[in-house]
Every structure is written in structure tokens, then in C-alpha cells.
Scaffold this motif. Sequence first.
Motif, mmCIF file in Angstrom:
data_model
loop_
_atom_site.group_PDB
_atom_site.id
_atom_site.type_symbol
_atom_site.label_atom_id
_atom_site.label_comp_id
_atom_site.label_asym_id
_atom_site.label_seq_id
_atom_site.Cartn_x
_atom_site.Cartn_y
_atom_site.Cartn_z
ATOM 1 N N LEU A 32 27.083 -50.654 1.838
ATOM 2 C CA LEU A 32 26.965 -51.960 1.190
ATOM 3 C C LEU A 32 26.104 -51.927 -0.072
ATOM 4 O O LEU A 32 26.076 -52.914 -0.808
ATOM 5 C CB LEU A 32 26.365 -52.970 2.166
ATOM 6 N N ILE A 33 25.413 -50.838 -0.333
ATOM 7 C CA ILE A 33 24.532 -50.771 -1.506
ATOM 8 C C ILE A 33 25.265 -51.092 -2.804
ATOM 9 O O ILE A 33 24.785 -51.901 -3.609
ATOM 10 C CB ILE A 33 23.842 -49.396 -1.574
ATOM 11 N N PRO A 34 26.432 -50.486 -3.070
ATOM 12 C CA PRO A 34 27.093 -50.818 -4.347
ATOM 13 C C PRO A 34 27.542 -52.271 -4.437
ATOM 14 O O PRO A 34 27.601 -52.828 -5.535
ATOM 15 C CB PRO A 34 28.290 -49.852 -4.384
ATOM 16 N N PHE A 35 27.868 -52.918 -3.293
ATOM 17 C CA PHE A 35 28.247 -54.326 -3.341
ATOM 18 C C PHE A 35 27.074 -55.171 -3.830
ATOM 19 O O PHE A 35 27.224 -56.041 -4.691
ATOM 20 C CB PHE A 35 28.685 -54.796 -1.946
ATOM 21 N N VAL A 36 25.891 -54.909 -3.281
ATOM 22 C CA VAL A 36 24.712 -55.684 -3.670
ATOM 23 C C VAL A 36 24.271 -55.323 -5.083
ATOM 24 O O VAL A 36 23.986 -56.208 -5.907
ATOM 25 C CB VAL A 36 23.574 -55.462 -2.663
ATOM 26 N N SER A 37 24.230 -54.031 -5.388
ATOM 27 C CA SER A 37 23.684 -53.599 -6.681
ATOM 28 C C SER A 37 24.591 -54.013 -7.839
ATOM 29 O O SER A 37 24.102 -54.502 -8.864
ATOM 30 C CB SER A 37 23.478 -52.083 -6.682
ATOM 31 N N SER A 38 25.898 -53.842 -7.699
ATOM 32 C CA SER A 38 26.797 -54.151 -8.815
ATOM 33 C C SER A 38 26.820 -55.649 -9.108
ATOM 34 O O SER A 38 26.711 -56.069 -10.268
ATOM 35 C CB SER A 38 28.216 -53.664 -8.486
ATOM 36 N N LEU A 39 26.952 -56.467 -8.059
ATOM 37 C CA LEU A 39 26.957 -57.909 -8.276
ATOM 38 C C LEU A 39 25.623 -58.399 -8.815
ATOM 39 O O LEU A 39 25.562 -59.224 -9.730
ATOM 40 C CB LEU A 39 27.309 -58.619 -6.971
ATOM 41 N N SER A 40 24.529 -57.880 -8.253
ATOM 42 C CA SER A 40 23.201 -58.306 -8.717
ATOM 43 C C SER A 40 22.954 -57.860 -10.142
ATOM 44 O O SER A 40 22.348 -58.595 -10.943
ATOM 45 C CB SER A 40 22.123 -57.748 -7.786
ATOM 46 N N ASP A 41 23.421 -56.657 -10.490
ATOM 47 C CA ASP A 41 23.243 -56.159 -11.854
ATOM 48 C C ASP A 41 23.979 -57.046 -12.854
ATOM 49 O O ASP A 41 23.438 -57.393 -13.915
ATOM 50 C CB ASP A 41 23.757 -54.723 -11.926
ATOM 51 N N ASP A 42 25.205 -57.424 -12.539
ATOM 52 C CA ASP A 42 25.959 -58.302 -13.441
ATOM 53 C C ASP A 42 25.284 -59.666 -13.576
ATOM 54 O O ASP A 42 25.262 -60.265 -14.656
ATOM 55 C CB ASP A 42 27.381 -58.481 -12.912
ATOM 56 N N ILE A 43 24.735 -60.171 -12.470
ATOM 57 C CA ILE A 43 24.077 -61.481 -12.505
ATOM 58 C C ILE A 43 22.786 -61.418 -13.309
ATOM 59 O O ILE A 43 22.481 -62.321 -14.101
ATOM 60 C CB ILE A 43 23.809 -61.960 -11.065
ATOM 61 N N ILE A 44 22.022 -60.358 -13.138
ATOM 62 C CA ILE A 44 20.770 -60.219 -13.889
ATOM 63 C C ILE A 44 21.061 -60.063 -15.377
ATOM 64 O O ILE A 44 20.359 -60.630 -16.231
ATOM 65 C CB ILE A 44 19.962 -59.021 -13.347
ATOM 66 N N ASN A 45 22.102 -59.312 -15.721
ATOM 67 C CA ASN A 45 22.449 -59.146 -17.133
ATOM 68 C C ASN A 45 22.945 -60.439 -17.768
ATOM 69 O O ASN A 45 22.928 -60.578 -18.992
ATOM 70 C CB ASN A 45 23.531 -58.067 -17.279
ATOM 71 N N ALA A 46 23.402 -61.386 -16.926
ATOM 72 C CA ALA A 46 23.869 -62.669 -17.461
ATOM 73 C C ALA A 46 22.720 -63.589 -17.864
ATOM 74 O O ALA A 46 22.950 -64.592 -18.543
ATOM 75 C CB ALA A 46 24.746 -63.370 -16.430
ATOM 76 N N VAL A 47 21.496 -63.278 -17.446
ATOM 77 C CA VAL A 47 20.337 -64.079 -17.859
ATOM 78 C C VAL A 47 20.117 -63.864 -19.355
ATOM 79 O O VAL A 47 20.033 -62.728 -19.818
ATOM 80 C CB VAL A 47 19.085 -63.679 -17.052
ATOM 81 N N PRO A 48 20.020 -64.907 -20.148
ATOM 82 C CA PRO A 48 19.913 -64.745 -21.611
ATOM 83 C C PRO A 48 18.687 -63.935 -22.030
ATOM 84 O O PRO A 48 17.607 -64.045 -21.427
ATOM 85 C CB PRO A 48 19.825 -66.192 -22.118
ATOM 86 N N GLN A 49 18.862 -63.145 -23.069
ATOM 87 C CA GLN A 49 17.764 -62.346 -23.600
ATOM 88 C C GLN A 49 16.657 -63.236 -24.143
ATOM 89 O O GLN A 49 15.481 -62.844 -24.163
ATOM 90 C CB GLN A 49 18.298 -61.420 -24.701
ATOM 91 N N ALA A 50 17.000 -64.467 -24.559
ATOM 92 C CA ALA A 50 15.979 -65.373 -25.098
ATOM 93 C C ALA A 50 14.916 -65.697 -24.059
ATOM 94 O O ALA A 50 13.739 -65.900 -24.400
ATOM 95 C CB ALA A 50 16.640 -66.659 -25.597
ATOM 96 N N MET A 51 15.288 -65.764 -22.773
ATOM 97 C CA MET A 51 14.305 -66.030 -21.727
ATOM 98 C C MET A 51 13.336 -64.858 -21.584
ATOM 99 O O MET A 51 12.132 -65.053 -21.377
ATOM 100 C CB MET A 51 15.019 -66.307 -20.400
ATOM 101 N N ARG A 52 13.844 -63.644 -21.735
ATOM 102 C CA ARG A 52 12.961 -62.485 -21.696
ATOM 103 C C ARG A 52 12.028 -62.477 -22.901
ATOM 104 O O ARG A 52 10.813 -62.257 -22.760
ATOM 105 C CB ARG A 52 13.795 -61.200 -21.671
ATOM 106 N N ASP A 53 12.592 -62.722 -24.072
ATOM 107 C CA ASP A 53 11.772 -62.704 -25.286
ATOM 108 C C ASP A 53 10.702 -63.784 -25.239
ATOM 109 O O ASP A 53 9.566 -63.565 -25.680
ATOM 110 C CB ASP A 53 12.663 -62.906 -26.513
#
Length: 490
Positions: free
Chosen positions: A353-374
Motif C-alpha cells: 500500500l505504500i505507493p498508493f499513499v505516497s503517490s496520491l499524497s505527493d500529488d496533493i502536496i504538490n497541488a498546494v500553491p508555491q505562494a503559500m510556501r513563499d
Amino acid sequence: MPILWLFLIVLAIAIAGYYLGKARVMRSADGDRRHMHSLPSYYGGNVAIKAAVPALIVMLIWLLAQPMIVSNAVSGMIPQAAIADNSSRGLVLSEVRRTADGLDMAVSAGTLDAAAASDPQADLDAVTEGLQQAGAIITSQITQPVLSAAQSYRALNARGTLIMSAVVIVLSVLGALWGLRDAQADYRARNVVETAVRWLLISAASIAILTTLGIVLSLVFNTVEFFRLYPASDFFFGTNWAPSFSGRGGSSDLGVLPLLWGTFYISLVALAVAIPIGLFAAIYLSEYASNGVRSFAKPLLEVLAGIPTIVYGLFALLTVGPLLVSVFGRDGLGIMPAGTAVITAGLVMGVMLIPFVSSLSDDIINAVPQAMRDGSYGLGATKSETIRQVILPAALPGIVGAILLAASRAIGETMIVVLGAGAAARLSLNPFDAMTTVTAKIVSQLTGDADFASPEALVAFALGMTLFVITLALNVFALYIVRKYREQYD
């Protein structure tokens, strides 16, 4: 005529109509495309559609309706005396259909000649032996009423298929002639083709709904038959699972609670492994890894999702189980007597199940706008503080949805449980005990000489219905969480 050959004949007529339609419209326009309303390919497509679509629709409706009509006709041939007290006409009719299919299999395999398969006075022992040698799923002994009904079922099916083949071929030819008649320069062929394509897309979008409906209906009918033979209260609240195939309606205990407990316990162990590893891997790949490392590590991690589950099961049986026994078994702490246990299946399933959690979570985290990080960095926050206090809260709904989808995947797993967890149905909190799940018992109940007129075989459908409702509820809840708390960014 086999259905495949009938489909290929209709397809050949449609292809021939396509080229004939193009040639005919070119002749009607004197070879000048400017005089045509549509391109020549649309005229050819119009002929092909009219040759194939009506014929295939009739064939599909016929294939759906014929089994019901034949079943109703054959049902009246079954005498009431042939129906056992603890059975029903529907179960006997299911046995008739399996016997009819088995006769076809036996004739094709050569274990039974065509004359014996159609002879109402055929020797029952010889017919039963021929069906079993061909691998047909039947009861231990064919009875005369079942054999006679099965032979009538075969004859009616063969006659209906022959009539269907003639009707479909004639309809396809008439459709092609209809399309060729319309292959004139002023005909609006493009409108017809585009309307047909739109309906094709609508039909494709409806397949998911119709498939779900078909799955539910196929489970419901047999589940209802099971609860006619076995009390629903004993099934849902029973704490003992001990099926007996000694006779129909025997003293079997078919309580589902031990199976549900094993299912949830193994899934919980698997999620305890997959969630932290998968989530940490997603955070590293999205926030810390360089582009080169990410482009290499992410596909490598997702390879785990493509490994067949039987391979994971063998890994659990041959590697993880003996390893755990050497650590916790008689030579270690002495608390794990065998390699098949909840902890074995849970650990291996967690890796799956690791790739199911990691791939979906990775896509969701990357969807957070860079402006919030900056913005977080501009206020003086460190990278770890930004991840904890900005990125993860923003991505949390999607991560929760990914975890719930992974949970539904874990609940439906079979091969890892069969090979890694054992076959014992028990209520225990000890992770080193052997347990089993709903899916594993569905396989075992339908494997071997299953008598589908008994609750011991029909219980598999009740188990499947229970599992379907649980996983469907998890998926619906996951979609609800994602949609309700999903952040919308510009």
C-alpha cells in the motif's frame, strides 16, 4: 454460430459499407468534394454506423433477454418433487444452467459425446463423470430432472442463437443498404455521424453506473437465497465460523464477526505500516528531493504498485513469515509459533500500500500553491515548520482521502491474506495469531465441490455483499472528505 464470428461478420459488413459509401458519394458528386455537404469519410461512416449499430444493439438485447426467456421456459419443466425442502426453484435452475454449460464443456473437451449429451435416457453416472472430467462446476451427482431440464436449456439456447444470427446479419445488410441509399452529395452525413459519436460517449460514461448496478444485482439475488436458508441474525452477530459440507442445511455456524475482525485487524496493521512510510516518502519527494532524485525515486517507488499480489503473498510466506518466526518464535521470544499470522500479512500488505499513499499524497502536496510556501518563508519559518504548519494542513483533506482509499484496497486484498495470515477464523487481539478475512473465505467457500443449493456455498455471496457495502461506504466517505474540505486555489 459463435458470438465472436457473428460480431466479425457484422464488422466486415460495416467496413465494406464504409468504402462503398465513400465511393458512391464521390460518384454522385462527379469526384468534386466541393459539391458535398460533408467529407467523404462522413458518408462512409454513416453507412458503417447504420450497418453495425442497429445489428449490434439487437444482438446485445437478444443476448440479455434470451437467458431469461429460456430460464422461464425451463423452470416450468422442473417438477416440484425435484426441489429439496431446504432448496428453492431458483437454486435448482442455477444448477440446471451450470449443467447445461457443463454439457457444452464436456462435448468440446471430448469427455462426453454429443449424442449422450442430448439423450434424455443417458446414464446419469457417465454424464456426471464426463462433466467432472471437463471441469464443470456441478453437484456430486446429476439427477434425471436436472439433466432433462439442462438438455432442454441447451436446445432452446442453440435454437435462439441460430435465429439471432440470422436476424442480426439480415439487419446489418439492410442497414448497409439504407446507408448506401443516403450516400448522396446533399445528404447531411456529418450531422448523423456526430450525433452517433455523442451517443457513443454517453454510453461509455454510463458503463460505470451499469457495471455497479450489475455487480449489486448479481450479489443481491444469491444473498437473498442465502438468507432464506440461514438466519440473518446468526450471520451478522455470530461469533463462530465453522461451515460443514456434510449435507445440505447441516449444523454449520456461519457467523461473520470473526471474518470481519480478521479483515479489519490485518488492514489496520497494514495501514500502520503504509501511512507513515508513504506519507514521509511523499513529503521527501515533494519538498526535499531534487528534480533528478525525484524523477528516479518516484517511478521506482510506484513499481511496487505494479507487482502482482500473488508475488507479495509468496514473499510473505517464504521470507517475512520465517524471518518473524526466527525473531519472535521458539528460537527467539517464543510468542510466534508459525509464520502465518496477522503481523506477517499486515507487514507485507503495508508494503504493497505504500505507493498508493505516497503517490496520491505527493500529488496533493504538490497541488498546494508555491505562494503559500513563499509566504511562510517570508515570515521567517523554516522548511520543517512550513511543512508542519502550512503545507500539511492545506493538503490534509486529500491525504485523508488517499488513506481511506488505501484502506478500501487493503480490505479487498485476498492472496496476501491466504498465503500470509493463515485460515483460522477467530476473535483475538494477538497479532501473532493466524487469522483470515472475508475475501479469503469467499475463495475457500467457492473452491472445490461446491453445492450451490446449500448455505455453505451461498454464504460466499453474502460475504461478498457485506464486503461490497463496507468498501463502498469507505470510498463514499473518502470522496465526501475530499470534496467537503478540499481547498480551492487560483
